[in-house]
Write an enzyme that holds these catalytic residues in place. Structure first.
Site, mmCIF file in Angstrom:
data_model
loop_
_atom_site.group_PDB
_atom_site.id
_atom_site.type_symbol
_atom_site.label_atom_id
_atom_site.label_comp_id
_atom_site.label_asym_id
_atom_site.label_seq_id
_atom_site.Cartn_x
_atom_site.Cartn_y
_atom_site.Cartn_z
ATOM 1 N N CYS A 100 2.982 1.656 3.118
ATOM 2 C CA CYS A 100 4.129 0.736 3.140
ATOM 3 C C CYS A 100 5.266 1.302 2.299
ATOM 4 O O CYS A 100 6.428 1.249 2.698
ATOM 5 C CB CYS A 100 3.720 -0.639 2.622
ATOM 6 N N CYS A 115 0.840 -1.202 0.000
ATOM 7 C CA CYS A 115 0.000 0.000 0.000
ATOM 8 C C CYS A 115 0.880 1.260 0.000
ATOM 9 O O CYS A 115 2.091 1.193 0.186
ATOM 10 C CB CYS A 115 -0.926 -0.001 1.208
#
Length: 79
Positions: free
Chosen positions: A13, A10
């Site tokens: 991240c 994501c």
């Protein structure tokens, strides 16, 4: 030093990975940064919310994006 970024890919991240690379660069430490995206591997660390950062097999933080300064402190604690 081994630093693992736990997350499925994501945007948070990716931001944590970028901040980690910057912290390593600023501190000029010899560190291997590994991205762990497999949910089963992430769960082995007991992490239920990503992103997370693991340094030398110790979970330092999960569930938020650390700042560069926070990561630098985590790295310094492990030296």
């Amino acid at each position: 030093m081994e630093i693992k970024i736990l997350g499925t890919g994501c945007s948070n991240c990716k931001k944590l990975e970028a901040n980690t690379k910057e912290a390593v660069k600023e501190l000029n430490v010899d560190a291997q940064i590994i991205k762990v995206e497999d949910i089963r591997d992430i769960m082995k660390y007991g992490v239920m919310r990503t992103p997370a950062i693991v340094i030398n097999e110790k979970v330092k933080m999960f569930g938020k994006v650390c700042t560069v300064d926070e990561i630098k402190k985590y790295i310094s604690d492990e030296k």
